[in-house]
Design an enzyme around this catalytic site. Structure first.
Site, short mmCIF file in Angstrom:
data_model
loop_
_atom_site.label_atom_id
_atom_site.label_comp_id
_atom_site.label_asym_id
_atom_site.label_seq_id
_atom_site.Cartn_x
_atom_site.Cartn_y
_atom_site.Cartn_z
N HIS A 20 0.83 -1.21 0.00
CA HIS A 20 0.00 0.00 0.00
C HIS A 20 0.86 1.26 0.00
O HIS A 20 2.04 1.21 0.35
CB HIS A 20 -0.93 0.02 1.22
N LYS A 30 -0.62 4.98 4.38
CA LYS A 30 -1.57 4.07 5.06
C LYS A 30 -1.16 3.88 6.51
O LYS A 30 0.01 3.64 6.81
CB LYS A 30 -1.63 2.72 4.34
P1 NAD Z 1 -7.54 9.25 4.79
O1 NAD Z 1 -6.60 9.41 5.92
O2 NAD Z 1 -7.22 9.85 3.46
O3 NAD Z 1 -8.99 9.82 5.19
C1 NAD Z 1 -9.61 9.61 6.44
C2 NAD Z 1 -10.44 10.85 6.75
O4 NAD Z 1 -11.19 10.59 7.92
C3 NAD Z 1 -9.57 12.10 7.01
O5 NAD Z 1 -10.09 13.22 6.31
C4 NAD Z 1 -9.68 12.28 8.53
O6 NAD Z 1 -9.59 13.63 8.93
C5 NAD Z 1 -11.07 11.70 8.80
N1 NAD Z 1 -11.24 11.23 10.18
C6 NAD Z 1 -10.34 10.57 10.94
N2 NAD Z 1 -10.87 10.32 12.16
C7 NAD Z 1 -12.13 10.81 12.15
C8 NAD Z 1 -13.18 10.86 13.11
N3 NAD Z 1 -13.01 10.37 14.36
N4 NAD Z 1 -14.35 11.44 12.76
C9 NAD Z 1 -14.53 11.96 11.52
N5 NAD Z 1 -13.56 11.97 10.57
C10 NAD Z 1 -12.37 11.39 10.88
O7 NAD Z 1 -7.76 7.68 4.65
P2 NAD Z 1 -8.40 6.87 3.42
O8 NAD Z 1 -7.32 6.38 2.52
O9 NAD Z 1 -9.56 7.62 2.85
O10 NAD Z 1 -8.94 5.59 4.20
C11 NAD Z 1 -9.89 5.71 5.23
C12 NAD Z 1 -10.17 4.33 5.82
O11 NAD Z 1 -10.78 3.50 4.82
C13 NAD Z 1 -8.93 3.57 6.29
O12 NAD Z 1 -9.26 2.81 7.42
C14 NAD Z 1 -8.61 2.65 5.12
O13 NAD Z 1 -7.89 1.49 5.48
C15 NAD Z 1 -10.01 2.30 4.65
N6 NAD Z 1 -10.14 1.88 3.26
C16 NAD Z 1 -11.03 0.89 3.03
C17 NAD Z 1 -11.28 0.49 1.74
C18 NAD Z 1 -12.34 -0.56 1.50
O14 NAD Z 1 -12.58 -0.94 0.33
N7 NAD Z 1 -13.02 -1.02 2.55
C19 NAD Z 1 -10.61 1.07 0.67
C20 NAD Z 1 -9.69 2.08 0.94
C21 NAD Z 1 -9.47 2.49 2.26
#
Ligand code: NAD
Length: 240
Positions: free
Chosen positions: A132, A136
């Protein structure tokens, strides 16, 4: 496309949140609330709440969805056992999809991994490698953890080996190796290796865009609205 669905989005400023906003319209969805850190979480006027934020948000996310009786789609990974329990409890009241990966290809990988592990049997050594992007936060990835759970279930093994260093000795037969590589802008690669005597099978999925996860999450929300309260996964959504 049938009726438009209304979505409240948590983690709206993040990579996945932005991907959902970009594709929502073309999937027949309207993002009616965009929430991120420091916002009170609410799902008023939404049919579904989609969460791509952080595991620590699980309790507030579940409360917001349950209070408004909204369907809940959780894409966030890295939940602790306590946070998982909170999600399971919420699923007694509202329908919840919890999926470590929303891409169709990865969910086929889950099915193929289960099938291969059953057919190949105990003589094949099992290793998982995930790659990744450098930003991440959790490791191993939620998808690698799902793959691990599938292999553990089929092989009835509790023996996980996260990386190797030094004089670790020969590989245990029951061991499942899990290895996380981080760097660059890789959206997400997963390989399951079945290594036997004289042959090796490798199943690999590579994601090259977050769009596939975003579309999958909105499809999951559409599928989930109106379902009975229960904890579902993406294989339920896809009928795999
Ligand atoms: P990122 O860090 O770009 O975005 C996360 C966002 O959530 C940020 O803007 C952050 O400020 C916000 N945030 C954090 N804590 C928060 C809270 N308590 N309340 C509200 N907002 C909050 O991360 P990303 O790449 O978008 O990934 C987010 C999550 O999704 C991760 O856990 C990642 O592993 C997961 N993910 C899952 C899939 C899937 O298919 N299930 C795919 C990609 C990423």
């Amino acid at each position: 496309m049938t009726d438009r669905i209304r979505i409240a989005l948590v983690g709206a400023a993040g990579r996945m949140g932005r991907a959902i906003i970009d594709i929502a319209d073309s999937e027949g969805a309207e993002v009616v609330a965009r929430m991120d850190l420091n916002d009170p979480l609410v799902a008023t006027n939404a049919d579904a709440l989609i969460d791509f934020s952080s595991a620590a948000a699980a309790e507030s996310v579940c409360r917001a969805a349950a209070t408004s009786n909204a369907a809940l789609v959780i894409g966030t990974t890295g939940h602790s056992p306590k946070e998982k329990k909170i999600i399971e409890t919420a699923a007694h009241k509202i329908p919840v999809v919890l999926a470590s990966n929303f891409s169709v290809g990865v969910n086929v990988l889950f099915s193929l991994t289960e099938q291969a592990a059953k057919i190949l049997g105990d003589d094949f050594d099992l290793e998982i490698i995930e790659v990744h992007h450098r930003l991440k936060k959790d490791a191993p990835s939620g998808t690698a953890t799902t793959l691990t759970e599938i292999l553990r279930r089929v092989r009835r093994s509790n023996s996980l080996r996260h990386g190797r260093e030094g004089m670790v000795g020969a590989r245990e037969k029951t061991e499942i190796g899990v290895h996380s590589v981080r760097g660059g802008d890789v959206v997400g690669d997963h390989t399951v290796i079945f290594a036997g005597n004289g042959e090796r099978l490798e199943l690999t999925h590579r994601a090259s865009s977050r769009e596939t996860f975003a579309r999958g999450a909105v499809r999951a929300a559409r599928w989930l609205i109106g379902k009975s309260p229960r904890l579902y996964n993406m294989r339920d959504v896809l009928g795999l």
